[in-house]
Design a protein around this motif. Structure first.
Motif, mmCIF file in Angstrom:
data_model
loop_
_atom_site.group_PDB
_atom_site.id
_atom_site.type_symbol
_atom_site.label_atom_id
_atom_site.label_comp_id
_atom_site.label_asym_id
_atom_site.label_seq_id
_atom_site.Cartn_x
_atom_site.Cartn_y
_atom_site.Cartn_z
ATOM 1 N N ASP A 1 36.428 75.748 -19.805
ATOM 2 C CA ASP A 1 36.315 76.916 -18.934
ATOM 3 C C ASP A 1 34.911 77.520 -19.002
ATOM 4 O O ASP A 1 34.333 77.886 -17.977
ATOM 5 N N ALA A 2 34.362 77.627 -20.215
ATOM 6 C CA ALA A 2 33.038 78.224 -20.391
ATOM 7 C C ALA A 2 31.952 77.400 -19.692
ATOM 8 O O ALA A 2 31.039 77.958 -19.090
ATOM 9 N N GLN B 1 32.532 75.352 -17.126
ATOM 10 C CA GLN B 1 32.834 75.447 -15.690
ATOM 11 C C GLN B 1 32.292 76.728 -15.070
ATOM 12 O O GLN B 1 31.712 76.706 -13.996
ATOM 13 N N ASN B 2 32.487 77.866 -15.760
ATOM 14 C CA ASN B 2 32.073 79.146 -15.167
ATOM 15 C C ASN B 2 30.658 79.563 -15.554
ATOM 16 O O ASN B 2 30.211 80.645 -15.184
ATOM 17 N N GLY B 3 29.962 78.716 -16.313
ATOM 18 C CA GLY B 3 28.570 78.995 -16.639
ATOM 19 C C GLY B 3 28.353 79.912 -17.830
ATOM 20 O O GLY B 3 27.224 80.256 -18.157
ATOM 21 N N ALA B 4 29.443 80.290 -18.509
ATOM 22 C CA ALA B 4 29.302 81.146 -19.697
ATOM 23 C C ALA B 4 28.656 80.375 -20.846
ATOM 24 O O ALA B 4 28.048 80.971 -21.730
ATOM 25 N N PHE B 5 28.800 79.055 -20.843
ATOM 26 C CA PHE B 5 28.145 78.193 -21.847
ATOM 27 C C PHE B 5 27.343 77.143 -21.112
ATOM 28 O O PHE B 5 27.877 76.431 -20.253
#
Length: 123
Positions: free
Chosen positions: A113-114, A116-120
């Motif tokens: 998820d991270a 995918q959403n650019g948080a990582f």
């Protein structure tokens, strides 16, 4: 393995150390030894950073671990190679997530998820 000995170890020795740390993390998780797990986390970071530092980014030596039977080793290897082999790493993380075995499946889902959403952003 200390930082000094990490710098002197061969790539193969570092990969073997990575596996042994992952297996020890797996054990520490299931006996709820947070202090031990945190120590092992730092040790794994040292190994990962040393592989990355080496000429040509030797984290690629972890690629065979993407099929390791131990979920913790597989997940940590996948996290470690996301920047250099995103498709293979993602496939390994999906296999850990799909296992449904906690806590690794939840950790793998969180990493997917991270990313995918650019948080990582893998580096």
């Amino acid at each position: 393995m200390t930082i000094g000995s990490t710098r002197q170890a061969s790539v193969q020795e570092l990969v073997e150390r990575f596996v042994s740390i992952g297996l020890a993390q797996y054990e520490a998780l299931y006996v709820a030894d947070t202090r031990k797990f945190n120590q092992l986390y730092r040790e794994m970071e040292d190994v990962r950073n040393e592989l990355k530092r080496r000429e040509g980014d030797q984290r690629r030596a972890l690629l065979p671990l993407l099929d390791h039977p131990n979920l913790q080793v597989r997940m940590k290897a996948a996290n470690s190679v996301l920047a250099i082999s995103p498709q293979l790493a993602r496939k390994a993380l999906e296999s850990v997530r799909d296992s449904g075995i906690l806590p690794q499946s939840a950790d793998a889902e969180g990493m997917l998820d991270a990313v995918q959403n650019g948080a990582f952003v893998p580096s």
